[in-house]
Design a protein around this motif. Sequence first.
Motif, PDB file in Angstrom:
ATOM      1  N   GLY A 188      12.174   8.241  -4.380  1.00 34.35           N
ATOM      2  CA  GLY A 188      10.857   8.509  -5.090  1.00 34.35           C
ATOM      3  C   GLY A 188       9.466   8.386  -5.120  1.00 34.35           C
ATOM      4  O   GLY A 188       8.690   8.718  -5.993  1.00 34.35           O
ATOM      5  N   PHE A 189       9.461   7.615  -4.336  1.00 33.84           N
ATOM      6  CA  PHE A 189       8.118   6.975  -4.086  1.00 33.84           C
ATOM      7  C   PHE A 189       6.801   8.478  -3.280  1.00 33.84           C
ATOM      8  O   PHE A 189       7.096   8.973  -2.685  1.00 33.84           O
ATOM      9  CB  PHE A 189       8.191   5.552  -2.677  1.00 33.84           C
ATOM     10  CG  PHE A 189       8.604   4.649  -4.642  1.00 33.84           C
ATOM     11  CD1 PHE A 189       7.590   3.573  -4.440  1.00 33.84           C
ATOM     12  CD2 PHE A 189      10.201   4.308  -4.299  1.00 33.84           C
ATOM     13  CE1 PHE A 189       8.028   2.049  -5.035  1.00 33.84           C
ATOM     14  CE2 PHE A 189      10.556   3.417  -4.567  1.00 33.84           C
ATOM     15  CZ  PHE A 189       9.203   2.399  -5.180  1.00 33.84           C
ATOM     16  N   THR A 190       5.460   8.294  -3.632  1.00 29.99           N
ATOM     17  CA  THR A 190       4.814   8.741  -2.678  1.00 29.99           C
ATOM     18  C   THR A 190       4.212   7.666  -1.642  1.00 29.99           C
ATOM     19  O   THR A 190       3.624   6.829  -2.473  1.00 29.99           O
ATOM     20  CB  THR A 190       2.790   9.118  -3.639  1.00 29.99           C
ATOM     21  OG1 THR A 190       3.240   9.786  -4.895  1.00 29.99           O
ATOM     22  CG2 THR A 190       2.802   9.245  -3.331  1.00 29.99           C
ATOM     23  N   VAL A 191       4.513   8.391  -0.725  1.00 30.37           N
ATOM     24  CA  VAL A 191       3.638   7.388   0.699  1.00 30.37           C
ATOM     25  C   VAL A 191       2.699   7.487   0.918  1.00 30.37           C
ATOM     26  O   VAL A 191       1.873   8.624   1.265  1.00 30.37           O
ATOM     27  CB  VAL A 191       4.649   7.056   1.635  1.00 30.37           C
ATOM     28  CG1 VAL A 191       5.050   6.800   2.868  1.00 30.37           C
ATOM     29  CG2 VAL A 191       6.241   7.053   1.220  1.00 30.37           C
ATOM     30  N   GLU A 192       1.807   5.524   1.010  1.00 26.54           N
ATOM     31  CA  GLU A 192       0.700   6.129   1.839  1.00 26.54           C
ATOM     32  C   GLU A 192       0.841   5.094   3.122  1.00 26.54           C
ATOM     33  O   GLU A 192       1.210   3.944   3.070  1.00 26.54           O
ATOM     34  CB  GLU A 192      -0.648   5.187   1.129  1.00 26.54           C
ATOM     35  CG  GLU A 192      -0.588   6.155   0.129  1.00 26.54           C
ATOM     36  CD  GLU A 192      -1.632   5.476  -1.198  1.00 26.54           C
ATOM     37  OE1 GLU A 192      -2.911   5.230  -0.775  1.00 26.54           O
ATOM     38  OE2 GLU A 192      -1.532   4.564  -2.401  1.00 26.54           O
ATOM     39  N   LYS A 193      -0.014   5.335   4.084  1.00 26.68           N
ATOM     40  CA  LYS A 193      -0.038   4.964   5.519  1.00 26.68           C
ATOM     41  C   LYS A 193      -1.741   4.626   5.254  1.00 26.68           C
ATOM     42  O   LYS A 193      -2.818   4.876   5.783  1.00 26.68           O
ATOM     43  CB  LYS A 193      -0.159   5.924   7.209  1.00 26.68           C
ATOM     44  CG  LYS A 193      -0.249   4.914   7.982  1.00 26.68           C
ATOM     45  CD  LYS A 193       0.613   6.269   8.931  1.00 26.68           C
ATOM     46  CE  LYS A 193      -0.384   7.247   9.332  1.00 26.68           C
ATOM     47  NZ  LYS A 193       0.315   8.424   9.795  1.00 26.68           N
ATOM     48  N   LEU A 194      -1.491   2.973   5.186  1.00 29.14           N
ATOM     49  CA  LEU A 194      -3.007   2.651   5.333  1.00 29.14           C
ATOM     50  C   LEU A 194      -2.862   1.806   6.879  1.00 29.14           C
ATOM     51  O   LEU A 194      -2.355   1.511   7.672  1.00 29.14           O
ATOM     52  CB  LEU A 194      -3.060   1.180   4.541  1.00 29.14           C
ATOM     53  CG  LEU A 194      -3.233   1.966   2.901  1.00 29.14           C
ATOM     54  CD1 LEU A 194      -3.046   0.884   1.651  1.00 29.14           C
ATOM     55  CD2 LEU A 194      -3.617   2.815   2.310  1.00 29.14           C
ATOM     56  N   PRO A 195      -4.126   1.284   7.036  1.00 27.25           N
ATOM     57  CA  PRO A 195      -4.770   0.071   8.528  1.00 27.25           C
ATOM     58  C   PRO A 195      -3.769  -1.311   7.606  1.00 27.25           C
ATOM     59  O   PRO A 195      -4.083  -1.334   6.474  1.00 27.25           O
ATOM     60  CB  PRO A 195      -6.195  -0.190   8.360  1.00 27.25           C
ATOM     61  CG  PRO A 195      -6.595   1.476   7.328  1.00 27.25           C
ATOM     62  CD  PRO A 195      -5.582   1.739   6.024  1.00 27.25           C
ATOM     63  N   GLY A 196      -3.503  -1.519   9.140  1.00 26.53           N
ATOM     64  CA  GLY A 196      -2.520  -2.686   9.031  1.00 26.53           C
ATOM     65  C   GLY A 196      -3.594  -4.096   9.302  1.00 26.53           C
ATOM     66  O   GLY A 196      -4.784  -3.985   9.556  1.00 26.53           O
ATOM     67  N   ALA A 197      -3.105  -5.126   9.091  1.00 20.04           N
ATOM     68  CA  ALA A 197      -4.054  -6.055   9.341  1.00 20.04           C
ATOM     69  C   ALA A 197      -3.818  -6.581  10.482  1.00 20.04           C
ATOM     70  O   ALA A 197      -3.442  -5.800  11.720  1.00 20.04           O
ATOM     71  CB  ALA A 197      -2.910  -7.613   8.603  1.00 20.04           C
ATOM     72  N   PRO A 198      -4.492  -7.498  11.047  1.00 19.46           N
ATOM     73  CA  PRO A 198      -4.987  -7.200  12.331  1.00 19.46           C
ATOM     74  C   PRO A 198      -3.615  -7.887  12.885  1.00 19.46           C
ATOM     75  O   PRO A 198      -2.658  -8.540  13.318  1.00 19.46           O
ATOM     76  CB  PRO A 198      -6.153  -9.259  12.363  1.00 19.46           C
ATOM     77  CG  PRO A 198      -6.727  -8.909  11.559  1.00 19.46           C
ATOM     78  CD  PRO A 198      -5.770  -8.111  10.055  1.00 19.46           C
ATOM     79  N   GLY A 199      -3.625  -7.701  14.604  1.00 22.25           N
ATOM     80  CA  GLY A 199      -2.502  -7.031  15.404  1.00 22.25           C
ATOM     81  C   GLY A 199      -1.196  -5.930  14.539  1.00 22.25           C
ATOM     82  O   GLY A 199      -0.159  -5.867  15.081  1.00 22.25           O
ATOM     83  N   LYS A 200      -1.674  -5.674  13.139  1.00 22.02           N
ATOM     84  CA  LYS A 200      -0.243  -3.858  13.031  1.00 22.02           C
ATOM     85  C   LYS A 200      -1.507  -2.971  12.972  1.00 22.02           C
ATOM     86  O   LYS A 200      -2.658  -2.754  12.274  1.00 22.02           O
ATOM     87  CB  LYS A 200       0.155  -4.430  11.847  1.00 22.02           C
ATOM     88  CG  LYS A 200       1.327  -5.504  12.023  1.00 22.02           C
ATOM     89  CD  LYS A 200       2.875  -4.271  12.215  1.00 22.02           C
ATOM     90  CE  LYS A 200       3.530  -5.754  12.255  1.00 22.02           C
ATOM     91  NZ  LYS A 200       5.053  -4.996  12.651  1.00 22.02           N
ATOM     92  N   ARG A 201      -0.927  -2.486  13.534  1.00 22.26           N
ATOM     93  CA  ARG A 201      -1.971  -1.072  13.647  1.00 22.26           C
ATOM     94  C   ARG A 201      -2.001  -0.084  12.589  1.00 22.26           C
ATOM     95  O   ARG A 201      -3.008  -0.341  12.053  1.00 22.26           O
ATOM     96  CB  ARG A 201      -1.779   0.450  14.824  1.00 22.26           C
ATOM     97  CG  ARG A 201      -2.206   1.379  14.767  1.00 22.26           C
ATOM     98  CD  ARG A 201      -2.850   1.770  16.204  1.00 22.26           C
ATOM     99  NE  ARG A 201      -1.167   2.859  16.234  1.00 22.26           N
ATOM    100  CZ  ARG A 201      -0.400   4.058  15.654  1.00 22.26           C
ATOM    101  NH1 ARG A 201      -1.623   4.431  15.555  1.00 22.26           N
ATOM    102  NH2 ARG A 201       0.482   4.128  15.636  1.00 22.26           N
ATOM    103  N   GLU A 202      -0.660  -0.195  11.707  1.00 28.92           N
ATOM    104  CA  GLU A 202      -0.621   0.566  10.219  1.00 28.92           C
ATOM    105  C   GLU A 202       0.627  -0.329   8.982  1.00 28.92           C
ATOM    106  O   GLU A 202       1.040  -1.071   9.711  1.00 28.92           O
ATOM    107  CB  GLU A 202      -0.282   1.901  10.485  1.00 28.92           C
ATOM    108  CG  GLU A 202      -0.463   3.087  11.415  1.00 28.92           C
ATOM    109  CD  GLU A 202      -0.250   3.779  11.507  1.00 28.92           C
ATOM    110  OE1 GLU A 202      -0.825   4.644  11.615  1.00 28.92           O
ATOM    111  OE2 GLU A 202       1.133   4.087  11.760  1.00 28.92           O
TER     112      GLU A 202
END
Length: 229
Positions: free
Chosen positions: A201-215
Motif C-alpha cells: 500500500g505504499f506509493t513508490v518513487e524512483k530517485l537518483p541514487g548516491a554516487p555509485g548507485k544509479r537509482e
Amino acid sequence: MITLVLTSDGSNTLFNSEVGEHYHSRHGALQESKHVFLEAGLKHFTGKNHPGSVAVLEAGFGTGLNFMLSADWCLQQDIALDYTGIEAFPVTDELFKSTGYDAYISGNTWQSLAAKYLVALSGPVMISDTCKLAIDTSTFADFDTDAAYDVLYFDAFAAVHQPELWTHDAIAHLCSFLKPGGVFVTYAITGNLKRTMKALGFTVEKLPGAPGKREMLRAVKGPSPIRLS
C-alpha cells in the motif's frame, strides 16, 4: 572480522568479512548517508509535514552514521528526535569510536553519543534534551514495539549477501511500525522491492541514487484500511 576502510569521499566505513559487505558505499559513506537517509528520508518528511518532533526507525544501525547526521540536523532545526536503531550484531565501542565521524557532527553530539553508545544497547538514552536513542539488538524479524514511526531507514546489507532481509515478509514486518503517511527509504531499488512496497500500500518513487548507485527508492505509506463494523 570487521575492519575500518576508507571510502572515495574521504569518510570511513567498516567491512564485515563474514558477510562480505561494507556497511556503507565504497564510493562515499558520508555522501550516501546524507543523500539517501538524511535528504531523501528525514528532510523530505519534515519538509512536507513541518513537525515539532519526529520518530525514526533504522533497520541496520551499523556504525551509527545515519543517526549522527539525523540527530545533528534535528538539533539545528529545533526538532525533537526519537530514534530507534535495530542492530543484532552491534560493533564494539572501540570500533564505533574509531570511525572518525566526529568530524561531521557537533562536538556536543559526538561526546554524548560516545559516552552513551554502550548504554543505548540496553535501553533508551537521552543524547541531548531533545534527542532520544535506543539500539535494539533483536534481529529484524524479532523486533517488536508498541511505538510507531514517521520515517524508516532501511539500511540492511545488500540482498546479494543477505536476501532474507529483503523478502516481502521481512519488509512487511518492519513497515508495520510505520505510521500512515510515513516515509520508507533505502539505497537500493529492484523490481521485487517495488512490487513489495506497492503490495503493502505504499506509493513508490524512483530517485537518483548516491554516487555509485544509479537509482534508489523512496515510498510513502498509504492510509490504514477502514475497518467496517
